[in-house]
Design a protein around this motif. Structure first.
Motif, PDB file in Angstrom:
ATOM      1  N   LYS A  32     -12.163  14.738 -26.922  1.00 32.02           N
ATOM      2  CA  LYS A  32     -12.953  13.587 -27.371  1.00 32.02           C
ATOM      3  C   LYS A  32     -12.064  12.430 -27.817  1.00 32.02           C
ATOM      4  CE  LYS A  32     -16.822  16.489 -28.854  1.00 32.02           C
ATOM      5  NZ  LYS A  32     -17.743  16.850 -29.968  1.00 32.02           N
ATOM      6  N   TYR A  63     -18.097   2.014 -39.431  1.00 28.70           N
ATOM      7  CA  TYR A  63     -17.244   2.458 -40.530  1.00 28.70           C
ATOM      8  C   TYR A  63     -16.153   1.445 -40.881  1.00 28.70           C
ATOM      9  CZ  TYR A  63     -19.389   7.057 -39.907  1.00 28.70           C
ATOM     10  OH  TYR A  63     -20.295   8.099 -39.820  1.00 28.70           O
ATOM     11  N   LYS A 107      -8.012  10.409 -32.534  1.00 24.39           N
ATOM     12  CA  LYS A 107      -9.102  11.354 -32.728  1.00 24.39           C
ATOM     13  C   LYS A 107     -10.399  10.585 -32.962  1.00 24.39           C
ATOM     14  CE  LYS A 107      -7.102  13.354 -36.184  1.00 24.39           C
ATOM     15  NZ  LYS A 107      -6.825  14.299 -37.296  1.00 24.39           N
ATOM     16  N   PRO A 108     -11.558  11.255 -32.837  1.00 25.98           N
ATOM     17  CA  PRO A 108     -12.823  10.545 -33.091  1.00 25.98           C
ATOM     18  C   PRO A 108     -12.873   9.881 -34.459  1.00 25.98           C
ATOM     19  CG  PRO A 108     -13.247  12.645 -32.031  1.00 25.98           C
ATOM     20  CD  PRO A 108     -11.785  12.617 -32.337  1.00 25.98           C
ATOM     21  N   SER A 109     -12.226  10.493 -35.468  1.00 26.27           N
ATOM     22  CA  SER A 109     -12.249   9.890 -36.800  1.00 26.27           C
ATOM     23  C   SER A 109     -11.281   8.724 -36.933  1.00 26.27           C
ATOM     24  CB  SER A 109     -11.895  10.963 -37.848  1.00 26.27           C
ATOM     25  OG  SER A 109     -10.597  11.499 -37.600  1.00 26.27           O
ATOM     26  N   GLN A 110     -10.475   8.466 -35.889  1.00 24.14           N
ATOM     27  CA  GLN A 110      -9.511   7.370 -35.938  1.00 24.14           C
ATOM     28  C   GLN A 110      -9.858   6.223 -34.999  1.00 24.14           C
ATOM     29  OE1 GLN A 110      -6.065   9.726 -34.904  1.00 24.14           O
ATOM     30  NE2 GLN A 110      -5.326   9.765 -37.028  1.00 24.14           N
ATOM     31  N   LYS A 111     -10.807   6.424 -34.097  1.00 29.14           N
ATOM     32  CA  LYS A 111     -11.100   5.393 -33.108  1.00 29.14           C
ATOM     33  C   LYS A 111     -11.801   4.207 -33.796  1.00 29.14           C
ATOM     34  CE  LYS A 111     -15.664   7.144 -31.764  1.00 29.14           C
ATOM     35  NZ  LYS A 111     -16.498   7.616 -30.656  1.00 29.14           N
ATOM     36  N   SER A 127     -14.379   1.544 -35.076  1.00 26.56           N
ATOM     37  CA  SER A 127     -15.809   1.692 -35.386  1.00 26.56           C
ATOM     38  C   SER A 127     -16.250   0.513 -36.239  1.00 26.56           C
ATOM     39  CB  SER A 127     -16.072   3.007 -36.115  1.00 26.56           C
ATOM     40  OG  SER A 127     -17.409   3.092 -36.571  1.00 26.56           O
ATOM     41  N   ARG A 163     -13.498   0.707 -39.105  1.00 29.84           N
ATOM     42  CA  ARG A 163     -12.151   1.152 -38.740  1.00 29.84           C
ATOM     43  C   ARG A 163     -11.556   0.192 -37.719  1.00 29.84           C
ATOM     44  NH1 ARG A 163     -14.493   6.645 -38.813  1.00 29.84           N
ATOM     45  NH2 ARG A 163     -14.811   6.472 -36.556  1.00 29.84           N
ATOM     46  N   GLU A 191     -13.537  -1.954 -30.564  1.00 29.20           N
ATOM     47  CA  GLU A 191     -14.284  -0.941 -29.834  1.00 29.20           C
ATOM     48  C   GLU A 191     -14.275  -1.214 -28.338  1.00 29.20           C
ATOM     49  OE1 GLU A 191     -18.227  -0.500 -31.253  1.00 29.20           O
ATOM     50  OE2 GLU A 191     -17.661   0.532 -33.101  1.00 29.20           O
TER      51      GLU A 191
END
Length: 1016
Positions: free
Chosen positions: A489, A513, A504-508, A510, A515, A420
């Motif tokens: 974003k 989650y 994408k936000p779902s790939q950054k 985290s 990720r 992150e």
């Protein structure tokens, strides 16, 4: 040309462009391999690409494919782009990005520069309007009367100005001296305020001039007319409400207080370099008048007919009506770079537009993109605003350093929380606090994508894209709103010095989650969109141009590495030398149109330029044919076809007459002071407009307007020829020029060439201020008349085709060129200064007339009808012709065309046989009837006018029992440009060895008794 033939070291055209000096703290940053792209249907590096006509309504809506410029063109564009960078502009840009108010020193500098602009514009427009006529009386408010209303790009307050030129000049000067960000942040640079100051200064200049004219001596008058810079600065400070103290009225000269270099106003505007001719792109906004054709310069105004100048001025307004960026053409003091394999286009920097050089743009203006970041898998350029955000993060995080490599390793060790930390947000946060600055405006990006700002305020790190819109708004430099951003974003992970990944936000990353995209990326797994910094041409060709990739891979180096090193040390590049030799075109063909081009201003597909572009492509295809190559003369190195669009230079509605529309009712009325609009009924306007745009060119030519039309044709042809000679050094000494004239253009060509000097001296003196409008500045080798009514005009003038005295062409008998009964003198109508004349007719063309009879009617009657050899002879037609001739007992005719393409016969375009044919003795009847003296003179004339012994050639139509001549008639007059037989004939007759003895067998004159004239 494969890159292996080039040294890739200076002075090689493909040598890498030296990286500009970096800003402080980024000395070790890797240079960017930027790539320029253009959006166009037609690739400029492929002369065989099919031409595509784009309707004006669809020109901006069509999604045009992006095409990269060639390595040599890209290097030239990059050098020109980097040369526009200015340290002073960068300093002002960085200062304007600060949230604090500008310092008093900066304000002082800005006011001084604006004062110089105001003084320069006022003096220029006073001189301009004094030349045009007496100035109108000043208005009560100190401004002049009779003013137009100008609006700023932001559509704010309107300011009355003396003419529309002033607003354009002011905008151009402000844009040249200050980037968009600086103009946006400093109130003193508001265009309305500058226009108001100029108009006030202009009014004072006029009042002082009038006062001085009444009472002062000439020396005192000169001092009053030109105000001192100190006075102008004081007036400007008052007008702009500046807090900066102004110097005394009679203070020191303003030039001494201006900064030297960078943004100084004292540098002269660039001169015409001959690349563009300046008919379409305004390069010097404040120093030259603006004319759409570029034929005349300020030095030659007296030599150019006023009607032509008015026609050019009208061309700007017509261009704007058709959606062309006429305003943008006049804004910028730019640099032009010729591009393309044939050098028919130029790119204007920093406006980033590509336009044709030799003809007026016809919806073929292409936007240009300078890209710095690319999608890795396709090498398609990333959008400029996104690329600049990527570059800004790249410079902030420094992923090319060892420090960044260590940070990536630490992030992998820490886990998702560590990843992150190294993830970078592409766009700033969308909070009100960060999205608004102190003045309430959106924040400025670190790198601007505005073309003018990107070129001047940065050192090549900014990506930018041109536009077809007239101007760029000053607000375009700010960050776009969140809803208008691409990847609004998204986050970025920089892997190394060249590669990054858009997530994408779902790939950054985290921690919540779990990720961890960085760990996958380091293992070689693709996550998100991979992008790379710098262009890889080999990767582009593998995806988009596999033929080029295979061609480059198969190309074997012709020069060994040792030889390359040796030549590089000597300062010579074998690849560049070979490219230069191959690019030297030996034959230039100028094509003049006939009637109806006025209609092209309303009907795009009717424009003559489209036809010439298609003809040029067809010629390039034919030149690759083995049949054509076998006939070309040694040293023949290509044919270039360019249009001569003369009609748009002539305005028949404004020919200098006055009286019908005079504003003063007491003005004297002239009997001829009316125009076509005054006598045209308002009924059926569409039909009347069609007739006036197409058919009226003929009666206009047969009236007192004929000299005006001739001058337009000659000046435009000379302008194109001058541009070609400037861009192709050596052509004026060695190259040959040929002229193709269609319809009415052929009658005009006959008129000009009858008065043309027998030989034009070489080389052309390009230092003369303007092209001649009396005769062509080049010798015409071959004249091709298509659909020509020239025979009818020769009949009206009681003239005939006669060879020119003293024009000794290759293979001609010197005695014949001075024989009294054979040749004529300059000025005789029909006595043309050319080597060969060809009159090509479509069988059903109602406009075309024969010319053989103008040499000698009896000689013309003794010749068999000649046809342009066909390359598409039908097998069934040839068989049926042979059978029918056999049944009727008629002799079988010789092959009329290169049926070898279909049936294996290659003799149609062969040279005359070496064996002399058996002579047929004339009969007693022929001896008694024929006047052999007259026949001999006619034959000598014919061979001096054409190596083949005749002038007229028919084009073969479809033929057959279903042929309807009256239907073919409707399209016959415009069918020449797509006729393949004609294209091949042009290539062969232009490219073959000149001289009678080298004439092609299928083109020679044949007597009705089947004896071929001139056989040896």
């Amino acid at each position: 040309m494969a890159a292996s033939h080039h040294t890739l070291q200076p002075p090689c055209r493909l040598a890498p462009v030296p990286a500009p000096p970096s800003v402080k703290g980024l000395e070790d940053i890797p240079p960017i391999r930027a790539q320029f792209f253009y959006a166009s249907h037609i690739p400029i590096d492929d002369p065989l690409a099919p031409a595509t006509i784009v309707a004006s309504s669809d020109a901006r809506q069509a999604k045009l494919p992006l095409r990269p410029f060639s390595p040599a063109d890209n290097a030239a564009l990059e050098r020109a782009w980097l040369s526009l960078s200015s340290d002073r502009a960068r300093y002002n840009h960085d200062y304007a990005r600060r949230p604090s108010s500008p310092s008093p020193a900066l304000e002082r500098e800005v006011v001084e520069k604006v004062a110089a602009i105001v003084t320069s514009l006022a003096a220029k427009h006073k001189e301009k309007h004094d030349r045009e006529g007496p100035a109108p009386p000043p208005a009560p408010d100190g401004l002049s009367s009779g003013l137009t209303t100008a609006k700023t790009p932001r559509e704010t307050a309107s300011v009355p100005v003396c003419c529309s030129e002033l607003e354009l000049d002011a905008s151009a000067e402000l844009r040249r001296e200050f980037c968009a960000l600086t103009r946006r942040k400093l109130p003193a640079l508001d265009q309305d305020r500058v226009l108001e100051a100029v108009m006030g200064q202009l009014a004072r200049l006029r009042m002082e001039a009038e006062t001085a004219a009444r009472s002062a001596t000439p020396s005192e008058m000169a001092g009053l007319v030109a105000p001192t810079p100190g006075r102008a600065l004081a007036q400007l400070g008052t007008s702009l409400g500046s807090r900066v103290p102004t110097p005394p009225v009679d203070g020191p000269p303003l030039a001494s207080s201006l900064p030297t270099g960078g943004l100084g106003l004292t540098r002269p505007p660039p001169l015409d370099d001959g690349i563009s001719g300046k008919p379409f792109v305004r390069v010097e906004p404040s120093s030259r008048s603006n004319r759409s054709s570029g034929v005349a310069t300020p030095d030659d105004k007296d030599r150019t007919p006023r009607s032509i100048l008015r026609g050019r001025a009208r061309g700007d307004s017509q261009a704007s009506k058709r959606g062309r960026p006429a305003l943008q053409d006049r804004l910028e003091d730019s640099v032009e770079v010729p591009v393309g394999i044939s050098r028919l286009h130029m790119v204007s920097l920093p406006v980033l537009q590509m336009k044709p050089i030799y003809w007026s743009p016809v919806n073929d203006i292409a936007t240009v993109l300078r890209a710095t970041w690319f999608y890795r898998d396709t090498m398609v350029p990333v959008e400029p605003s996104v690329a600049n955000q990527l570059e800004a993060g790249y410079r902030e995080l420094r992923p090319w350093t060892e420090t960044w490599s260590d940070e990536l390793k630490s992030a992998l060790d820490v886990g998702a929380l560590g990843e992150e930390k190294i993830s970078h947000r592409l766009w700033p946060e969308d909070t009100d606090k960060t999205f608004k600055t102190k003045d309430g405006l959106p924040p400025e990006p670190l790198l601007s994508s505005d073309p003018f700002c990107a070129a001047r305020c940065f050192r090549g790190e900014a990506a930018a894209e041109g536009s077809l819109e007239p101007v760029h708004s000053e607000l375009d430099t700010a960050l776009p709103p969140p809803e208008a951003r691409t990847y609004a974003k998204a986050h970025v992970i920089y892997k190394d010095a060249t590669t990054a990944f858009l997530l994408k936000p779902s790939q950054k990353p985290s921690a919540y989650y779990g990720r961890r995209p960085l760990s996958k990326i380091m293992k070689g797994i693709t996550v998100g969109l991979p992008v790379v910094r710098g262009f890889d041409r080999a990767a582009w060709e593998r995806v988009h141009d596999k033929r080029a990739a295979a061609r480059n891979q198969a190309a074997a180096p012709m020069v060994s590495p040792a030889e390359l090193r040796q030549t590089a040390e000597q300062g010579v590049c074998p690849g560049c030398e070979l490219d230069k030799d191959r690019g030297q075109v030996t034959d230039l063909v100028l094509v003049a149109h006939g009637i109806g081009q006025k209609l092209s201003e309303r009907v795009e597909s009717f424009h003559f330029t489209h036809a010439v572009n298609g003809l040029r492509r067809a010629v390039n295809i034919e030149l690759e044919s083995p049949t054509v190559k076998s006939v070309l003369r040694p040293g023949q190195n290509g044919i270039m076809v360019l249009p001569v669009n003369w009609r748009h230079l002539v305005n028949f509605e404004d020919d200098g007459s006055s009286g019908a529309h005079d504003e003063d009712p007491k003005a004297t009325y002239a009997p001829d002071g009316f125009t076509l609009k005054d006598i045209e009924p308002p009924t059926i306007p569409a039909i009347r407009s069609m007739i006036s745009d197409v058919m009226f060119d003929i009666p206009f030519y047969m009236s007192h307007l004929k000299p005006k039309m001739i001058a337009a044709l000659v000046s435009e042809a000379n302008r194109v020829y001058r541009l070609w000679c400037r861009n192709n050094p050596g052509f004026a000494e060695k190259g040959r020029v040929h002229l193709i004239a269609h319809s009415l253009g052929s009658a005009m060509a006959i008129e000009v060439l009858s008065k043309q000097p027998t030989r034009v001296p070489r080389p052309l003196d390009l230092s003369t201020p303007a092209p001649d409008t009396r005769f062509f500045e080049f010798d015409v080798t071959n004249l091709f008349l298509l659909g020509s009514p020239a025979g009818f005009f020769l009949l009206l003038e009681r003239g005939g085709l006669v060879p020119r005295r003293g024009r000794l062409k290759p293979g001609a008998d010197a005695a014949d060129t001075v024989a009294k009964d054979v040749v004529g003198d300059v000025g005789m109508f029909g006595c043309l200064a050319v080597d060969n004349i060809y009159n090509i007719l479509a069988k059903e063309d109602p406009i075309a007339y024969l010319l053989n009879g103008t040499i000698d009617p009896l000689y013309a009657a003794s010749l068999r009808t000649a046809y342009v050899p066909s390359i598409n002879t039908s097998f069934f037609k040839s068989v049926s012709d042979t059978v029918m001739r056999g049944l009727t007992g008629a002799p079988v005719a010789e092959p009329a065309g290169p049926a070898a393409l279909t049936s294996g016969d290659e003799d149609a375009y062969s040279h005359p046989p070496n064996k002399k044919p058996l002579a047929r003795l004339p009969s007693q009847l022929e001896l008694e009837v024929h006047d052999f003296t007259r026949e001999e003179i006619a034959e000598k004339k014919a061979f001096l006018l054409n190596d083949n012994g005749q002038i007229d050639y028919f084009l073969r139509s479809g033929g057959g029992p279903l042929e309807i001549q009256y239907l073919n008639m409707l399209s016959a007059h415009t069918s020449y440009w797509t006729n393949q037989d004609l294209v091949r004939m042009l290539c062969l007759e232009i490219g073959r060895v000149p001289g009678r003895q080298h004439a092609l067998a299928s083109m020679r004159a044949v007597k009705k008794g089947k004896r071929r004239f001139g056989d040896v």
